[in-house]
Design a protein around this motif. Structure first.
Motif, mmCIF file in Angstrom:
data_model
loop_
_atom_site.group_PDB
_atom_site.id
_atom_site.type_symbol
_atom_site.label_atom_id
_atom_site.label_comp_id
_atom_site.label_asym_id
_atom_site.label_seq_id
_atom_site.Cartn_x
_atom_site.Cartn_y
_atom_site.Cartn_z
ATOM 1 N N TYR A 175 -2.714 20.728 -18.579
ATOM 2 C CA TYR A 175 -3.921 20.715 -20.344
ATOM 3 C C TYR A 175 -3.767 19.093 -20.648
ATOM 4 O O TYR A 175 -2.916 17.830 -20.538
ATOM 5 C CB TYR A 175 -3.548 21.093 -21.380
ATOM 6 N N ASN A 176 -5.665 19.133 -20.049
ATOM 7 C CA ASN A 176 -5.562 16.599 -20.228
ATOM 8 C C ASN A 176 -5.761 16.737 -21.779
ATOM 9 O O ASN A 176 -6.972 15.889 -22.022
ATOM 10 C CB ASN A 176 -6.105 16.345 -19.461
ATOM 11 N N SER A 177 -4.770 16.887 -21.987
ATOM 12 C CA SER A 177 -4.470 16.093 -23.887
ATOM 13 C C SER A 177 -3.020 15.361 -24.474
ATOM 14 O O SER A 177 -2.061 15.670 -24.368
ATOM 15 C CB SER A 177 -4.295 17.798 -25.170
ATOM 16 N N PRO A 178 -2.524 13.728 -23.644
ATOM 17 C CA PRO A 178 -2.022 12.702 -23.187
ATOM 18 C C PRO A 178 -1.426 12.670 -24.699
ATOM 19 O O PRO A 178 -0.347 12.391 -24.824
ATOM 20 C CB PRO A 178 -2.558 11.468 -22.991
ATOM 21 N N ILE A 179 -1.965 12.475 -25.752
ATOM 22 C CA ILE A 179 -1.170 12.439 -26.948
ATOM 23 C C ILE A 179 -0.686 13.203 -27.189
ATOM 24 O O ILE A 179 0.190 13.256 -27.549
ATOM 25 C CB ILE A 179 -2.264 12.084 -28.327
ATOM 26 N N SER A 211 1.045 -1.128 0.074
ATOM 27 C CA SER A 211 -0.011 -0.073 -0.125
ATOM 28 C C SER A 211 1.243 1.287 0.125
ATOM 29 O O SER A 211 0.722 2.268 -0.355
ATOM 30 C CB SER A 211 -0.800 -0.407 1.125
ATOM 31 N N GLN A 212 2.155 0.686 0.345
ATOM 32 C CA GLN A 212 3.015 2.324 0.560
ATOM 33 C C GLN A 212 3.986 2.494 -0.837
ATOM 34 O O GLN A 212 4.508 3.298 -1.228
ATOM 35 C CB GLN A 212 3.308 2.326 1.397
ATOM 36 N N MET A 213 3.869 1.947 -1.962
ATOM 37 C CA MET A 213 4.651 1.687 -3.289
ATOM 38 C C MET A 213 4.089 2.788 -3.857
ATOM 39 O O MET A 213 3.176 2.573 -3.986
ATOM 40 C CB MET A 213 4.764 0.156 -3.599
ATOM 41 N N HIS A 214 4.868 3.692 -4.841
ATOM 42 C CA HIS A 214 4.050 3.715 -5.803
ATOM 43 C C HIS A 214 3.947 3.017 -7.066
ATOM 44 O O HIS A 214 4.531 2.062 -6.488
ATOM 45 C CB HIS A 214 5.679 4.836 -6.285
ATOM 46 N N GLU A 215 3.391 3.836 -8.218
ATOM 47 C CA GLU A 215 3.169 3.079 -9.283
ATOM 48 C C GLU A 215 4.735 2.553 -9.789
ATOM 49 O O GLU A 215 5.435 3.246 -9.903
ATOM 50 C CB GLU A 215 2.303 3.519 -10.238
ATOM 51 N N LEU A 216 4.540 0.695 -10.445
ATOM 52 C CA LEU A 216 5.981 0.303 -10.813
ATOM 53 C C LEU A 216 6.199 0.577 -12.338
ATOM 54 O O LEU A 216 5.194 1.002 -12.899
ATOM 55 C CB LEU A 216 5.887 -1.233 -11.185
ATOM 56 N N PRO A 217 6.660 0.481 -13.000
ATOM 57 C CA PRO A 217 7.348 1.070 -13.849
ATOM 58 C C PRO A 217 6.103 0.652 -15.334
ATOM 59 O O PRO A 217 6.069 1.045 -16.191
ATOM 60 C CB PRO A 217 8.425 1.136 -14.765
ATOM 61 N N ASN A 218 5.799 -0.955 -15.092
ATOM 62 C CA ASN A 218 5.631 -1.788 -16.441
ATOM 63 C C ASN A 218 3.619 -1.340 -16.149
ATOM 64 O O ASN A 218 3.457 -1.138 -16.620
ATOM 65 C CB ASN A 218 5.432 -3.402 -15.605
ATOM 66 N N GLU A 219 3.574 -0.941 -14.450
ATOM 67 C CA GLU A 219 2.043 -1.236 -14.419
ATOM 68 C C GLU A 219 1.698 0.247 -15.305
ATOM 69 O O GLU A 219 0.600 1.050 -15.655
ATOM 70 C CB GLU A 219 1.974 -0.755 -12.446
ATOM 71 N N ARG A 220 2.669 1.370 -14.827
ATOM 72 C CA ARG A 220 1.945 3.030 -15.567
ATOM 73 C C ARG A 220 2.733 2.900 -17.209
ATOM 74 O O ARG A 220 1.932 3.336 -18.032
ATOM 75 C CB ARG A 220 4.025 3.997 -15.850
ATOM 76 N N LEU A 221 3.342 2.137 -17.742
ATOM 77 C CA LEU A 221 3.049 1.778 -18.911
ATOM 78 C C LEU A 221 2.140 1.032 -19.270
ATOM 79 O O LEU A 221 1.208 1.756 -20.695
ATOM 80 C CB LEU A 221 4.052 0.397 -19.269
ATOM 81 N N GLN A 222 1.279 0.538 -18.966
ATOM 82 C CA GLN A 222 0.240 0.033 -19.224
ATOM 83 C C GLN A 222 -1.404 0.572 -19.214
ATOM 84 O O GLN A 222 -1.843 1.266 -19.985
ATOM 85 C CB GLN A 222 -0.025 -1.588 -18.205
ATOM 86 N N ARG A 223 -0.839 1.703 -17.901
ATOM 87 C CA ARG A 223 -2.019 2.685 -18.008
ATOM 88 C C ARG A 223 -1.827 3.482 -19.047
ATOM 89 O O ARG A 223 -3.428 4.543 -20.067
ATOM 90 C CB ARG A 223 -1.933 3.807 -16.490
ATOM 91 N N TYR A 224 -0.406 3.767 -19.652
ATOM 92 C CA TYR A 224 -0.340 5.131 -20.824
ATOM 93 C C TYR A 224 -0.978 4.568 -22.474
ATOM 94 O O TYR A 224 -1.744 4.634 -23.138
ATOM 95 C CB TYR A 224 1.096 4.819 -21.064
ATOM 96 N N LYS A 225 -1.092 2.852 -22.261
ATOM 97 C CA LYS A 225 -1.325 2.661 -23.391
ATOM 98 C C LYS A 225 -2.844 1.542 -23.300
ATOM 99 O O LYS A 225 -3.549 2.266 -24.759
ATOM 100 C CB LYS A 225 -1.032 0.990 -23.772
ATOM 101 N N GLU A 226 -3.443 1.931 -22.534
ATOM 102 C CA GLU A 226 -4.826 0.989 -22.241
ATOM 103 C C GLU A 226 -5.492 2.720 -21.952
ATOM 104 O O GLU A 226 -6.894 2.453 -22.436
ATOM 105 C CB GLU A 226 -5.057 0.428 -21.150
ATOM 106 N N GLN A 227 -5.310 3.605 -21.079
ATOM 107 C CA GLN A 227 -5.954 4.513 -20.420
ATOM 108 C C GLN A 227 -5.726 5.808 -21.145
ATOM 109 O O GLN A 227 -6.978 6.534 -21.829
ATOM 110 C CB GLN A 227 -6.011 4.736 -18.829
ATOM 111 N N MET A 228 -4.549 6.106 -22.272
ATOM 112 C CA MET A 228 -4.926 7.221 -22.438
ATOM 113 C C MET A 228 -4.612 7.659 -23.727
ATOM 114 O O MET A 228 -4.383 7.862 -24.935
ATOM 115 C CB MET A 228 -2.770 8.100 -21.975
ATOM 116 N N GLY A 229 -4.540 5.660 -24.832
ATOM 117 C CA GLY A 229 -4.405 5.399 -25.706
ATOM 118 C C GLY A 229 -3.117 6.069 -26.022
ATOM 119 O O GLY A 229 -3.023 5.937 -27.975
#
Length: 507
Positions: free
Chosen positions: A357-361, A313-331
């Motif tokens: 400014y929320n424009s990920p791409i 619960s104290q751990m930050h987001e790991l690289p692989n988790e952030r990678l998946q979020r960028y691809k799946e949620q941000m496109g």
């Protein structure tokens, strides 16, 4: 030699990575500062880390937490209890003549064991994911142990081997260290390099270590060829040299085998200047260290699954988790997402930009295609050679967000936007200020565009008659207007107004 050729030779490479937990406030067993680098020699010490008689170590609880985070990230099992041992050897940088560490011979005492780090065979890169199932292509983590760092030997002249004396600085003695020991599952030096780069990324994401600090991460390499004896390589200062030392040692062992010479089990040092390994001493056996339980530190009960859940619960987001979020949620594309997620500094910069400014791409494209390209050019130039340039220092996240916003809101064409970006990068001025001073905002006022159309037809009245038989005249008139306004005119609105004007002229 390529990877396939190395594998045919039954090349086995194992690693021992030492990572200082630099983000702790204090050392592992005392209250001396963990950050010793700005201290005068032997100034950051106390009776405990100097090993004076009668002193007792007190375990840093936060060090246990940090080490556990690394264990979870590398899919290691965490035992119900841990304990410490004394590793006895006599060396000037070890004030107590023993090191407090962990040892798994009699029982599981280390903070983590039996982990794995999966390899993505398609991309050739390593990926980690907590709780993921081991794949058929993976690096096994034998154990992760928590221990104290020794002091540092400072030689009279480190540039030469002819030293008449050396000095000891104990400021580093007692700093919290984790040792990550892999099984000999690597079959190429290239894979070792990728593994180490990804491991550093995990340390940064977890916030347990600052890899940029001198000596914060060190790596020893074990190499054996064709089922021969294991040779350990120590004193490797950089990951580039890790790769070079392995390649040299493979060549050395291969040459010896070709000449029917026996490869000895030994410890060799990497000579950074000559780029060769040098024999140091015969390889120590475990029994030579005379391990026995540390009597001054009792067995520590961690708390089982509740402890693991608390650490997770104290751990930050790991690289692989952030990678998946960028691809799946941000496109984001896999290529762009990898570039961002594979560097915490770049990824954090991207995350901060999205707050403005929320424009990920659009923002990710400006970062990857423009900002990083210019940063790389600067770092490769002679004037900036060896200098790492901070992204935010050259262009703040708010400024890169404004670039994306300008393209969207003002309708700037790509060439004009790149020109504005270059000026902003060079001067440090906000893109909005540059747009205003250059007077390059998109013209979307109907009256202004109608005036331009009228002016153009007055100069070339024959275009009215030509438009009756040639529909391409509309685009020709648009081109004249675009040229006059340096591409600032809103093309969609202009085309509609040109058609309306020509239609009224025909009637």
């Amino acid at each position: 030699m390529n990877r396939k050729e190395m594998f045919k030779e039954n090349l086995k490479i194992g690693l021992e990575i030492h990572c200082q937990l630099t983000n702790l406030n204090t050392k592992l067993f005392c209250n001396c500062l963990s950050n010793y680098r700005n201290s005068l020699p032997n100034d950051n010490t106390c009776p405990i880390c100097l090993g004076l008689p009668g002193t007792l170590p007190l375990l840093n609880k936060r060090a246990v937490d940090f080490a556990s985070m690394v264990c979870i990230a590398l899919n290691c099992k965490i035992p119900e209890k841990i304990s410490f041992y004394r590793k006895n050897y006599f060396y000037p940088d070890l004030p107590k003549n023993f090191q407090i560490t962990q040892y798994n011979s009699y029982e599981i005492s280390s903070i983590g064991y039996e982990g794995h780090f999966s390899i993505d065979d398609d991309s050739g890169a390593f990926t980690q994911m907590a709780n993921s199932k081991p794949s058929k292509s993976q690096i096994r983590i034998s154990r992760i142990q928590l221990e104290e760092d020794p002091g540092k030997i400072v030689y009279e002249d480190e540039k030469t081997s002819a030293n008449t004396y050396s000095l000891i600085d104990y400021n580093r003695a007692g700093v919290a260290l984790i040792e990550i020991v892999t099984e000999p599952d690597f079959s190429s030096s290239h894979d070792v390099r990728i593994f180490l780069n990804d491991l550093i990324n995990i340390f940064e994401y977890l916030g347990v270590c600052d890899p940029s600090l001198e000596g914060s991460i060190r790596c020893d390499v074990n190499v054996s060829l064709r089922g021969g004896k294991k040779v350990e390589i120590k004193n490797i200062s950089s990951f580039k040299d890790v790769e070079k030392s392995i390649n040299y040692e493979v060549t050395r062992q291969r040459t010896m085998i070709m000449h029917d010479m026996e490869v000895q089990a030994e410890t060799r040092h990497w000579d950074e200047k000559r780029k060769i390994t040098i024999s140091s001493r015969s390889k120590e056996e475990e029994e030579e260290y005379r391990y026995f339980p540390e009597p001054d530190i009792p067995v520590i009960l961690l708390g089982g699954q509740s402890f693991v859940s608390s650490i997770r619960s104290q751990m930050h987001e790991l690289p692989n988790e952030r990678l998946q979020r960028y691809k799946e949620q941000m496109g984001l594309s896999t290529h762009t997402a990898n570039i961002l997620a594979n560097s915490k500094k770049i990824s954090d910069y991207f995350e901060e930009s999205l707050k403005h400014y929320n424009s990920p791409i659009e923002i990710s494209n400006w970062i990857v295609n423009e900002l990083l390209s210019k940063i790389n050019e600067m770092e490769k130039s002679d004037a900036s050679k060896g200098v790492v340039i901070d992204l935010a220092a050259k262009m703040s996240p708010a400024m890169i967000a404004n670039m994306a916003k300008l393209v969207s809101e003002k309708g700037l064409n790509r060439n004009m936007a790149r020109e504005i970006f270059a000026k902003s990068f060079q001067s440090g001025e906000d893109p909005y200020y540059i747009v205003k001073s250059m007077n390059v905002e998109k013209i979307s006022d109907s009256e202004e565009i109608l005036s331009l159309i009228t002016e153009t037809l007055e100069i070339q009245p024959t275009l009215i008659d030509q438009s009756k038989t040639n529909p391409n005249v509309v685009n020709f008139i648009l081109g004249l207007i675009m040229k006059k306004t340096r591409g600032r005119t809103n093309p969609q609105l202009a085309i509609k107004l040109i058609q309306d004007v020509l239609s009224s002229k025909k009637n």
